[in-house]
Design an enzyme around this catalytic site. Structure first.
Site, PDB file in Angstrom:
ATOM      1  N   GLU A  40       0.933  -1.198   0.039  1.00 20.51           N
ATOM      2  CA  GLU A  40      -0.087  -0.004   0.044  1.00 20.51           C
ATOM      3  C   GLU A  40       0.892   1.054   0.070  1.00 20.51           C
ATOM      4  O   GLU A  40       0.501   2.140  -0.480  1.00 20.51           O
ATOM      5  CB  GLU A  40      -0.938   0.104   1.084  1.00 20.51           C
ATOM      6  CG  GLU A  40      -2.312   0.831   1.168  1.00 20.51           C
ATOM      7  CD  GLU A  40      -3.220   0.434   2.195  1.00 20.51           C
ATOM      8  OE1 GLU A  40      -4.271  -0.235   1.724  1.00 20.51           O
ATOM      9  OE2 GLU A  40      -3.172   0.924   3.133  1.00 20.51           O
ATOM     10  N   GLU A  76     -15.846 -11.185   3.103  1.00 22.73           N
ATOM     11  CA  GLU A  76     -15.043 -10.833   2.188  1.00 22.73           C
ATOM     12  C   GLU A  76     -14.310 -11.936   1.700  1.00 22.73           C
ATOM     13  O   GLU A  76     -13.972 -12.317   0.487  1.00 22.73           O
ATOM     14  CB  GLU A  76     -13.683 -10.003   3.120  1.00 22.73           C
ATOM     15  CG  GLU A  76     -12.853  -9.648   2.267  1.00 22.73           C
ATOM     16  CD  GLU A  76     -11.582  -8.978   3.058  1.00 22.73           C
ATOM     17  OE1 GLU A  76     -11.226  -9.322   4.168  1.00 22.73           O
ATOM     18  OE2 GLU A  76     -10.631  -8.197   2.490  1.00 22.73           O
ATOM     19  N   GLU A  94     -14.219 -12.647  -6.246  1.00 22.48           N
ATOM     20  CA  GLU A  94     -12.791 -12.194  -6.499  1.00 22.48           C
ATOM     21  C   GLU A  94     -11.728 -13.119  -5.731  1.00 22.48           C
ATOM     22  O   GLU A  94     -10.387 -13.286  -6.238  1.00 22.48           O
ATOM     23  CB  GLU A  94     -12.424 -10.973  -6.530  1.00 22.48           C
ATOM     24  CG  GLU A  94     -13.370  -9.814  -6.846  1.00 22.48           C
ATOM     25  CD  GLU A  94     -14.482  -9.740  -5.968  1.00 22.48           C
ATOM     26  OE1 GLU A  94     -15.586 -10.547  -5.981  1.00 22.48           O
ATOM     27  OE2 GLU A  94     -14.783  -8.708  -4.984  1.00 22.48           O
TER      28      GLU A  94
END
Ligand code: SF4
Ligand code: SF4
Ligand code: SF4
Ligand code: SF4
Ligand code: FES
Lengths: 390, 624
Positions: free
Chosen positions: B307, B396, B401
């Site tokens: 990140e 999640e 995905e």
């Protein structure tokens, strides 16, 4: 439908000048006059109107509101409808006077959904008032601005409770708020607000028109003036009557020619059921208070059945937010069903009456605080009848 | 700077304005008499607060410290001299001299009646209920000595259980209609999934058109669960399936544990909040039968690398290359509740989100690739469990995905509460255990990963690394503690000046790195509204956590929760960070190792993009 008897105080013609007169006084003078007259809320709760207005007048805020509670939902009342329909001017002037008295600029009529048919007429009337400069900007050249709009309710009984009404006006679920803070401080949109019944506004206009002393000539101490009552049920002449406070049930019955009455429900579903032995009791704030509903039952009526009707009404109309009212009313109704089936022990009945008392004490708003009234009064006053047949 | 225009604060909750004595008010203190005791209280204090300050117990049910006042259950009623009715202590503000009775006959009777009413409508029995032993209704029944059902007891369900959501299960037959969940969702989180519908006896808590929770805009934060006094709301518990995997000798069952559960799981075993149980927990997990115990902080460190690099890349592209398609500020993406929130409420702003997966999902992808290869285990035989403080992590790991390893990257998300239950079931009393470390090849992580658990932690960890990459020096804060990042204020903003930059980062010389931190989606909303109004032009990086307090206040954490409890948990985490040797993500030797051995083209490189980054779904508020 007009008011049935000779009008004692509600004479339309005589009060034409109320507004003009009011605007020549100071707001403080008006509030004092109303206090002097001892006017109490005509919706049923009987809160002193002058005190309410005084609190709202002394609240400091950039905006204030006047709300006319025309959500006449108490079973058996229809006097506000008559007032709105036939005595419109008195009501609108009363609101405007209230607006001037607390220094508000906006008024709202919260009109019962079922009275939608009055909407056009009322709107036209407001337009007329605007044309005559009795509403809008610079009313009668005094520099006072005040206008009124009308909002329709959607049929929830609880919205007759002033804070639930405000919630509903704000677009939320019709549920009573916590008090304090009270609407006079924190009302519609958080601004100081007075919420008064249609009849209260009309009475306020009458007081300003004729003066507190004149007003106080009628009635009994602590309950001055007259009361509009909607009388229905087992009588020959049902309708809306103007009666002086202090009138006994017996006299009322005589007036509407009810010969066979065995019980009178005063104050609607949430009121008191008065048996024959107590017909000398008086319509007044200190004895039998009513928002206007008087229902007469004659000897052929089944009191348990009447009670069941009331309790079904409350189970349905409770807003459901607080536990004593939401579940309590259901338990009282189930108790009635048990009595019907002959399965309710005296012990359990007493437990339910105790429960009713707890509901009166602990419920959040007036609905739950008064819904056990018919349960307690019918089952205490008509215990023999109810149990002898079951 | 950020004005809150949209917040719906119920009028009755607006603070009481109390005039001081010199302004003509009655003075800011007032004397009340409670049960005969004279007590001085600040004007506007509620009766409940006044009683609590003076150790007078008042039972409550709908009251919750985190939430606006409601006054619904009426169990807290007290008697005030001169008043016709009883008043709810939780909502009644003291503004004048009152004489209050908290246990008079009327009060006791009314409370008992209310309790009996609630119980008469309460379906089921405590022994078959997951809140057995930690339920406010049950405690009240005990407190009032309930030994039967005075008004009967419901024997049939009135509602069906909504199991549609991966995260939250709703059983409205256990609901007492305290509306804490409603107030949590509307007022605290400003999501607005739940509301009371119908009226009177038919009142129930419901979703938009009574749709299954999975089909509405629920962000799975689980904050409603944490505040529900009963078993009406619970997380979707996968522990049965995990036991099956553990019992199956063919399966290699690994667990990764996030920082926050360690700081709170002690509470489930009777310890006061604020005790870290990291080492004991590792031992317990091995005893239960997990084959490997890994530290999610490893991938938290990895997240910082990815990140942080992503942020620097964005800055470079925007500032040096003048690429205007680059979106700044960059938002963190490790809170799945926040991710779903932005997908629903600001679907046009998804490009602002970092593409990094959350540490949980990075770990899952690495376990079934890197770890499987290094240890010669077939990925299909690996079961990965993630111990998380969070209910949104369950959703999640089920996102379509999240299959970049070719398998479901993380098989099960398990909450702190469910883990505690498994530990209890295994007959273990956690605090009694000896400690043990984490397993290789991921080993013990840095303190930077650890502080992810508290709001502001990701920002602090990222700054420790980014600053050092850019300047070659440590962040200029004592003990590496970037204090502006810490605390519990809803939206915090601060900046760090980048000076003495290394040649490669010269374009950042003298730049103030401006960052913001928001926790709780209500605060995230304030930030997003400011972004929409174009007020965040010079902000570079924003950390958002969906839950108030960050992960330590997550929807899977032990119940109850309160500001005080969350503060204690955060302290536990910061204390543990302080005691660690490696406190910067980029210095974690295992991180260096993985970039040498596996993610060989470095942070934000090709391999990392395939395994560690993701994309988002424009969900909007359309409900089918
Ligand atoms: S008393 Fe009944 S109507 Fe009033 S708030 Fe309680 S539930 Fe609603
Ligand atoms: S929710 Fe509480 S009271 Fe209800 S069954 Fe479960 S433990 Fe018992
Ligand atoms: S999980 Fe969060 S978003 Fe979903 S209903 Fe609960 S509080 Fe609302
Ligand atoms: S679901 Fe839980 S928090 Fe929500 S109203 Fe019911 S009992 Fe209260
Ligand atoms: S705790 Fe006060 S009304 Fe529920």
């Amino acid at each position: 439908m007009p008011i049935m008897n000779d009008t004692i105080q509600f004479n339309v013609g005589e009060h034409r000048l109320a507004l003009e007169k009011a605007l020549k006084l100071t707001p403080q003078d008006i509030v004092m006059e109303i206090r002097e007259a001892g006017l109490k809320g005509r919706g049923g709760a009987g809160f002193p109107t002058g005190t309410k207005w005084l609190l709202a007048l002394s609240a400091v805020a950039e905006k204030k509101f006047v709300i006319c509670n025309a959500d006449e939902g108490e079973p058996g009342t229809f006097k506000d409808r008559v007032l709105l329909d036939e005595y419109t001017n008195l009501v609108i002037d009363g609101m405007t006077i209230g607006g001037y008295a607390i220094q508000a600029t906006e008024g709202i009529i919260y009109l019962r959904g079922e009275y939608k048919y009055l909407l056009n007429k009322l709107e036209r009337f407001l337009d007329e008032k605007r044309e005559n400069n009795q509403l809008g900007n610079n009313i009668l050249g005094t520099g006072f601005n005040f206008d009124i709009k009308i909002r329709l309710g959607s049929g929830a009984y609880v919205c007759g409770e002033e804070t639930a009404l405000i919630e509903s006006l704000e677009g939320h679920r019709g549920e009573a708020r916590n008090r304090p803070p009270f609407p006079v401080n924190t009302g519609f949109m958080g601004y100081p607000t007075i919420v008064n019944n249609v009849e209260t506004f009309a009475s306020a206009a009458i007081i300003i028109s004729k003066g507190a002393d004149w007003f106080k000539k009628i009635g009994i101490s602590k309950s001055y003036g007259t009361k509009l009552v909607s009388i229905s049920g087992d009588c020959k002449k049902p309708g809306v009557y103007e009666v002086p406070f202090g009138i006994s049930i017996r006299d009322l019955l005589k007036m509407v020619e009810a010969d066979e009455a065995k019980a009178v429900q005063v104050g609607g579903a949430s009121g008191q059921c008065v048996p024959e032995s107590q017909f000398d009791r008086k319509i007044s704030f200190e004895d039998l208070s009513t928002g206007g509903s008087v229902m007469i039952f004659n000897k052929s009526r089944d009191m348990l059945h009447i009670l069941k009707n009331f309790m079904e009404f409350f189970v349905e109309e409770s807003c459901g937010q607080c536990s004593p009212c939401r579940i309590g009313n259901k338990k009282l109704l189930e108790g009635i069903e048990l009595i019907e089936q002959g399965k309710c022990s005296y012990t359990y009945l007493n437990e339910l009456i105790e429960l009713g008392k707890s509901m009166q004490l602990a419920s959040k708003c007036g609905l739950g605080q008064s819904s056990p009234n018919p349960f307690i009064s019918i089952l205490t006053n008509f215990e023999n009848e109810v149990f002898s047949t079951k | 700077m950020i004005k809150d225009k949209l917040s719906r604060t119920p009028v009755s909750q607006q603070p009481l304005i109390v005039k001081k004595e010199e302004e003509g008010g009655i003075g800011s203190f007032v004397e009340v008499e409670i049960n005969g005791r004279k007590i001085q209280v600040q004007m506007g204090t509620t009766i409940l607060e006044a009683c609590r300050q003076n150790n007078i117990h008042i039972p409550t049910l709908c009251y919750h410290e985190d939430l606006c006042l409601a006054g619904l259950c009426r169990i807290c009623v007290v008697e005030i001299e001169g008043m016709r009715t009883l008043q709810a202590a939780c909502t009644y503000p003291i503004t004048n001299k009152l004489k209050i009775q908290t246990t008079s006959e009327k009060v006791r009777k009314a409370r008992r009646h209310i309790l009996d009413l609630l119980l008469s409508e309460h379906y089921g029995e405590c022994y078959s209920c997951h809140r057995n032993g930690n339920c406010e209704l049950q405690s009240l029944a005990k407190e009032y000595g309930v030994d039967g059902y005075k008004f009967g007891h419901i024997t049939e369900r009135r509602h069906t259980v909504d199991r549609s959501s991966y995260s939250v299960i709703r059983d409205m037959d256990k609901c007492v209609l305290c509306k804490r969940c409603v107030r949590t969702c509307i007022d605290l989180q400003e999501v607005g999934v739940l509301e009371a519908t119908h009226r009177g006896y038919d009142t129930t808590i419901s979703t938009f058109y009574d749709k299954p929770l999975a089909d509405v805009i629920c962000i799975n934060c689980g904050q409603c669960i944490n505040r529900c006094p009963t078993a009406a709301l619970k997380a979707n518990d996968p522990s049965d399936e995990i036991w099956v995997a553990i019992d199956n000798p063919k399966k290699h069952v690994v667990i990764q544990t996030a920082p926050s559960p360690r700081a709170s799981i002690g509470e489930e075993f009777g310890l006061p909040p604020g005790h870290s149980m990291t080492k004991q927990l590792n031992t317990a997990l091995r005893w239960i039968g997990f084959d490997k115990v890994f530290d999610t902080n490893f991938t938290a460190d990895l997240t910082i690398m990815e990140e942080g690099t992503e942020l620097l890349n964005r800055l470079k592209k925007k500032l040096v290359e003048g690429d205007n398609n680059i979106k700044l500020p960059q938002f963190t993406s490790c809170s799945p509740g926040w991710v779903k929130y932005i997908e629903h409420f600001y679907p046009d702003y998804l490009d602002y989100l970092s593409t990094c997966k959350s540490p949980q999902q990075m770990f899952g992808a690495l376990i079934k690739t890197f770890y499987a290869q290094e240890n010669n285990i077939a990925p299909e035989d690996i079961v990965t469990v993630a111990l998380m403080p969070c209910s949104a992590k369950k959703f999640e790991c089920n996102r379509p995905e999240m299959h970049s390893s070719g398998f479901k990257d993380v098989d099960y998300g398990l909450t702190t509460r469910e883990m505690a239950q498994m530990i209890r079931e295994a007959g273990i009393n956690l605090p009694d255990l000896e400690g043990s470390g984490f397993d290789d090849p991921f080993g013990d992580a840095s303190g930077a990963g650890l502080i992810f658990g508290a709001t502001g932690g990701v920002m602090e960890a990222a700054l420790r690394t980014v600053y050092e990459i850019v300047t070659g020096r440590e962040v200029p804060f004592k003990n590496l503690e970037i204090t502006p990042c810490r605390g519990f204020e809803g939206v915090r903003q601060a900046s760090v000046k980048l000076e003495g930059t290394l040649p490669e980062w010269n374009f950042l010389e003298g730049v103030d790195l401006n960052f913001m931190i928001a926790h709780g989606t209500a605060n995230a909303k304030k930030v997003m509204e400011a972004l929409v109004r174009g007020e965040l032009e010079n902000i570079h990086f924003i950390e958002v956590m969906a839950c108030p307090g960050g992960c330590i206040g997550g929807g899977g954490q032990p119940i109850p929760t309160s500001p005080e409890i969350r503060k204690k948990r955060a302290e536990a985490i910061y204390n543990e960070d302080r005691g660690l040797e490696v406190r910067k993500s980029h210095q974690n030797p295992h991180i260096k190792y993985i970039y040498e051995k596996f993610l060989i083209d470095g942070p934000c490189g090709h391999i990392s993009h395939k395994l560690l980054h993701t994309h988002y779904v424009k969900r909007g508020k359309f409900i089918a």
